[in-house]
Scaffold this motif. Sequence first.
Motif, short mmCIF file in Angstrom:
data_model
loop_
_atom_site.label_atom_id
_atom_site.label_comp_id
_atom_site.label_asym_id
_atom_site.label_seq_id
_atom_site.Cartn_x
_atom_site.Cartn_y
_atom_site.Cartn_z
N ALA A 47 0.83 -1.21 0.00
CA ALA A 47 0.00 0.00 0.00
C ALA A 47 0.87 1.26 0.00
O ALA A 47 0.60 2.22 -0.74
CB ALA A 47 -0.92 -0.01 1.22
N LYS A 48 1.91 1.25 0.83
CA LYS A 48 2.81 2.40 0.87
C LYS A 48 3.51 2.61 -0.46
O LYS A 48 3.65 3.74 -0.94
CB LYS A 48 3.87 2.20 1.97
N GLU A 49 3.94 1.52 -1.08
CA GLU A 49 4.67 1.62 -2.34
C GLU A 49 3.77 2.18 -3.45
O GLU A 49 4.20 3.02 -4.25
CB GLU A 49 5.22 0.25 -2.73
N LEU A 50 2.53 1.73 -3.51
CA LEU A 50 1.59 2.25 -4.51
C LEU A 50 1.38 3.74 -4.34
O LEU A 50 1.31 4.50 -5.32
CB LEU A 50 0.25 1.51 -4.41
N ALA A 51 1.28 4.18 -3.09
CA ALA A 51 1.09 5.61 -2.83
C ALA A 51 2.35 6.39 -3.16
O ALA A 51 2.28 7.49 -3.74
CB ALA A 51 0.68 5.81 -1.38
N LYS A 52 3.51 5.85 -2.80
CA LYS A 52 4.77 6.54 -3.10
C LYS A 52 4.95 6.75 -4.59
O LYS A 52 5.46 7.78 -5.05
CB LYS A 52 5.95 5.74 -2.55
N GLN A 53 4.53 5.76 -5.39
CA GLN A 53 4.69 5.85 -6.83
C GLN A 53 3.60 6.68 -7.50
O GLN A 53 3.64 6.91 -8.72
CB GLN A 53 4.69 4.44 -7.43
N GLY A 54 2.63 7.12 -6.73
CA GLY A 54 1.55 7.91 -7.30
C GLY A 54 0.54 7.10 -8.08
O GLY A 54 -0.26 7.66 -8.84
N LYS A 55 0.54 5.77 -7.89
CA LYS A 55 -0.44 4.93 -8.59
C LYS A 55 -1.82 5.01 -7.95
O LYS A 55 -2.81 4.56 -8.53
CB LYS A 55 0.06 3.49 -8.63
N VAL A 56 -1.86 5.52 -6.72
CA VAL A 56 -3.11 5.86 -6.05
C VAL A 56 -2.95 7.27 -5.51
O VAL A 56 -1.84 7.81 -5.43
CB VAL A 56 -3.44 4.88 -4.91
N ASP A 57 -4.06 7.87 -5.12
CA ASP A 57 -4.01 9.25 -4.64
C ASP A 57 -3.55 9.36 -3.19
O ASP A 57 -3.12 10.43 -2.76
CB ASP A 57 -5.40 9.90 -4.77
N GLY A 58 -3.67 8.28 -2.45
CA GLY A 58 -3.26 8.38 -1.06
C GLY A 58 -3.27 7.06 -0.34
O GLY A 58 -3.70 6.02 -0.87
N LEU A 59 -2.81 7.10 0.90
CA LEU A 59 -2.69 5.93 1.77
C LEU A 59 -3.49 6.19 3.04
O LEU A 59 -3.44 7.29 3.60
CB LEU A 59 -1.22 5.70 2.11
#
Length: 688
Positions: free
Chosen positions: A78-90
């Motif tokens: 979840a953190k990695e997806l947010a760090k990469q901007g693939k989601v808007d937030g965590l």
Amino acid sequence: MKYLLKQLVLSNYSWLCAGLLFCQGGLSENIVRFAASEQEPYIGQNLLNNGYVAELVKEVYSLSGYQTDIKFYPLARAKELAKQGKVDGLLPFYHQKITSNVFELSNPFPGSSIGLIKKKSLQIGSFSDLKDRSWHKLVFTDKYKFGAVRGTEDILSNYSEAQTLKLDLVSSDIQNIDKLIANRIDFAVIDKYTAADLLINKRPHFIGKLEFMPPPLLQSNFYVAFSTKSENFKKNIKIFNKGLKVATGNGILTKIMLKHGLMSEAANDTSKQKLTIGTVNNNDMILMKGLSKHFEAMHPNITLEWRILDEDILRKRLMGDLAIADGQFDIMTIGTYETPIWAKRNWLTPLHSFPKEYDIDDIIENVKKSLSYQDIVYALPFYAESSVTYYRTDLLKKINIKMPLQPTYDEIKQIAAEIHNPTEQTYGICLRGKAGWGGNMALLSTMVNTYNGQWFNTKWMPTLDTAPWHEAVSMYKNLIINYGPPEPINNNFVENLSLFANGQCGIWIDATVAAGLLFNPKYSKVYDKFGIANAPVAKTSKGANWLWSWALAIPASSHKKEAAFKFITWATSKDYIKLAAQQEGWVSVPPGTRKSTYQHKDYLQAAPFATFVFNAIQSADPHEPTLTPSPYIGIQYVGIPEFPAIGHQISLKLVEVLKGRISIEQFLKESQDIAKQQMQHSGYILHE
């Protein structure tokens, strides 16, 4: 509750758009996507509406016309997806300070209550026993050893004057629970509600051995961590913060937290003696709350604080209160499952010295017996029920079919297939599909009984990998998937009651307590076109219909037992039944508790189903629930402390079957393993 929240949203929507100027675009065009990690009971895939945090975020964005898409992942993912901007937030994020520019945090909202849990046998009652010169600085000598999950050890150092702490760092809270019991540590740093849920769902045999020390060391806020690599992160965080301010100001935040049982609703008059009542969100209990103004008028020195919760949440919060000795409740709404088990462990107050006018002998005998332990009453029935088959007489008449007085499951399937008409939003059958040992498992257990199955054999070995279970689960899945409403996994008693009363179910197998509501034209559109038959059977009628009572009990931890006794005897009395009849009509009085109710001519005239229901309750025998001898008491449950943990985990697996994610064979194998492992941990059977 959801309806009330939506009404608040709609009533404030025009003002929000005009005043806050952040309602651009259509609802379908604005979607904010989040990656989330499980943190029960605050957020999780298997929680009601995915938990408090997820529901709050969704409601906050809905105020501005935005949708949210929340998907769950392991924390690192979840953190990695947010760090990469693939989601808007965590979400949720726990720490106010962040060390990089990858995230920007929202304004805070209420989070966890972190403190210390210990064994009851360790004679330290509160932090005052450890206090040195101030409330916030504690002395932890080398005498004590502390367990903490890695990353939380700084909480202790922030609140202690000790130069050194004996710390034992682990990777999960459940490890600390196990170490406490094994005397390998003296205290563990943990969130209060997390500790309670772990004991209920993972270590039920430890319940009653631990206690959470008041008050919490830290009330930790939650945040939404917005990814700075997301294209719209500045707009998203601005919208969230504005919406959070509105939700805080208009009470939506408080309502959501109360709905999930995560805070109390403070009484206004602190000069009065306050009774905190935990109860289920059924219509009869909501009526009880409404009529309780008469009790308060008779007892002006007593005020009532109500926590009305979803059935599954209520059970967790009440048992969680006992699991960590939190002492939040003065009156608990519990059932025939909890009463004898909790009474045996001295968690409940024995009830005696009843006023003469109460007439304890008027309570239906097998209901009173089910709420007793060693012939002493520990809970008073507010209403009692068995289970039956409701059906639409008009729909069956159209296809020229009569419902048998004693239908089989094969006959139920045939009729459901004939009347199923989803294009008209009329569904062949409605069944409990929501996870929970008192939800989908309650119905499935009765089905297993009728297929000549059982939970355990006489040696306490689980029997879930047998033919009767396979037949019952196959029938259950066939009915609910092929002839039920969409998204059945969201439906429990309350939801299916609403569907049937609205004319959207052809058949409904559930509790007799619904009969009064369905026959009431103020509530039901089908009051004049529904019939009642016995609960269905398969190979045997043994264990086909359950026996249950929602009853009022006083926990042993309450310091207001005298006032609590006054309330529970009032709410379960003949006078209360008369009051309910005056206010709502005889058809709406709490059923299944008193013999005198079923002898009253006004009730028999108003409720033509009364005799049928009375006979169903009288015929249910939880002491002989299955055709093949079983070692347990209980028809739709197993009367042992471990059952909520076993039933809860298996109920989640059953949802996976309905979603098509696992096969019935896999479900039975994994369920057998869950039950067997728990029974080995608890010492019922030996490890192989």
